[in-house]
Design an enzyme around this catalytic site. Structure first.
Site, PDB file in Angstrom:
ATOM      1  N   THR A  41       0.842  -1.195   0.000  1.00  0.00           N
ATOM      2  CA  THR A  41       0.000   0.000   0.000  1.00  0.00           C
ATOM      3  C   THR A  41       0.876   1.243   0.000  1.00  0.00           C
ATOM      4  OG1 THR A  41      -0.067   0.222   2.420  1.00  0.00           O
ATOM      5  CG2 THR A  41      -1.695  -1.225   1.413  1.00  0.00           C
ATOM      6  N   CYS A  47       3.986  12.323  -5.992  1.00  0.00           N
ATOM      7  CA  CYS A  47       4.898  11.170  -6.143  1.00  0.00           C
ATOM      8  C   CYS A  47       4.291  10.141  -7.090  1.00  0.00           C
ATOM      9  CB  CYS A  47       5.108  10.467  -4.808  1.00  0.00           C
ATOM     10  SG  CYS A  47       6.088  11.378  -3.628  1.00  0.00           S
ATOM     11  N   HIS A  64       8.126   3.997  -4.522  1.00  0.00           N
ATOM     12  CA  HIS A  64       7.418   5.264  -4.282  1.00  0.00           C
ATOM     13  C   HIS A  64       8.490   6.344  -4.350  1.00  0.00           C
ATOM     14  CE1 HIS A  64       4.661   7.701  -1.298  1.00  0.00           C
ATOM     15  NE2 HIS A  64       5.305   8.492  -2.134  1.00  0.00           N
TER      16      HIS A  64
END
Lengths: 193, 129
Positions: A41, A47, A64
């Site tokens: 998650t 981003c 990420h």
């Protein structure tokens, strides 16, 4: 404008299971797993998270990243950082048995969170697409740009992904993206020479 | 004082994007004679067929990794004197020390700037013109 790829790839409400283990991927990090009980998650504003997977090896991962500074010109520090962030994820997958030529990707994020400022989200999104093209990794789904933050879930073993958009102005996104600053080029060294 | 344009460089990395970045950085520094290889085996084949002054190679690659390539280069007389700079994904002291034992000339931690690339090359060859 929100750019969506292969709409069926992003499901409205996939079933979760009680035994599922959630691994949250924060800015600047990545996670790779072949465990079918894991869901990755993240929370994204400008981003981008790349969700990569080898469907045959049934191993996948998510990163990420936020490119530092501005400028998308080839050879810039910004691109150098992005290539490194993607390479860490790809190498992590290869170590777990994935094959480069079988990798497929879903991309999320790259929103324009604040009007009037440099559109960092688009720079991140464009970089991610550029990288996949260069590395000949198939883009099979995802959702990029727009003006809303996103909560993203990715099940690496199955390749299933879902996103929930976050209301504009919700503090969660800004908090998530402030948690870690983008690492500039030249991250450190050991003195041997 | 070597002239950058007179030095041939072989870039070895399994990521096309990284090879492009290194090529771009070297061109900014004045290098013109550049060749690329996509893994250690490919790099060794190309180096034997066409010698270079400098190899800039990733560590983490399929088939033959950066250390394997370095060992092969150092044990093959026609290529044993080739300068070798290794790219690593992190400041891994153990890895760098092993590379030093195999005769690496310098190393670069990714992501790196063109200024650092220049500094590492100059540490091997002296100031570039």
């Amino acid at each position: 404008m929100t750019t969506c790829f292969a709409a069926p790839a992003v499901r409205a409400s996939p079933p979760g299971t009680e035994s599922e283990r959630r691994v949250h991927v924060v800015q600047g990090e990545f996670h790779v797993t072949g465990d079918p009980g894991v869901v990755l998650t993240t929370i994204l504003g400008s981003c981008v998270a790349a969700c990569l997977r080898d469907p045959l090896a049934r191993v996948g991962g998510m990163n990420h990243f936020l490119l530092p500074g501005r400028g998308e010109e080839a050879g810039g520090d910004s691109v150098r950082y992005g290539v490194h962030a993607m390479e860490l994820l790809v190498n992590g997958l290869l170590r777990e048995g994935a094959r480069r030529e079988r990798l497929e990707a879903k991309l999320f994020g790259g929103a324009r969170m604040l009007e009037g400022l440099t559109d960092i989200g688009t720079q991140n999104a464009e970089f991610a697409k550029y990288f996949l093209q260069r590395e000949r990794i198939a883009l099979t789904g995802g959702s990029l740009q727009g003006d809303r933050g996103r909560r993203v879930q990715f099940w690496p073993a199955s390749g299933r992904a879902r996103q929930m958009t976050i209301e504009q102005g919700e503090a969660t996104v800004f908090a998530a993206e402030r948690r870690a600053k983008a690492v500039p080029a030249d991250v450190g060294s050991v003195e041997l020479f | 004082m070597p002239i950058a344009s007179s030095l041939k460089v072989l870039i070895v990395d399994d990521q096309h994007s990284m090879r492009l970045l290194i090529r771009g950085g070297l061109q900014q520094l004045g290098f013109k004679d550049l060749e690329e290889a996509s893994d250690g085996e490919d790099g060794l084949r190309k180096l034997v067929a066409s010698p270079a002054h400098l190899v800039i190679s990733d560590f983490n690659m399929p088939k033959l990794d950066g250390l394997g390539l370095l060992r092969a280069i150092r044990t093959h007389p026609p290529t044993s004197k080739t300068a070798y700079i290794m790219l690593t994904g992190q400041a891994d002291k153990d890895l760098v020390q092993r590379a030093v034992q195999f005769g690496v000339n310098n190393y670069l931690v990714k992501p790196f700037t063109v200024a650092t690339l220049k500094q590492k090359i100059e540490a091997v060859f002296g100031p570039l013109t």
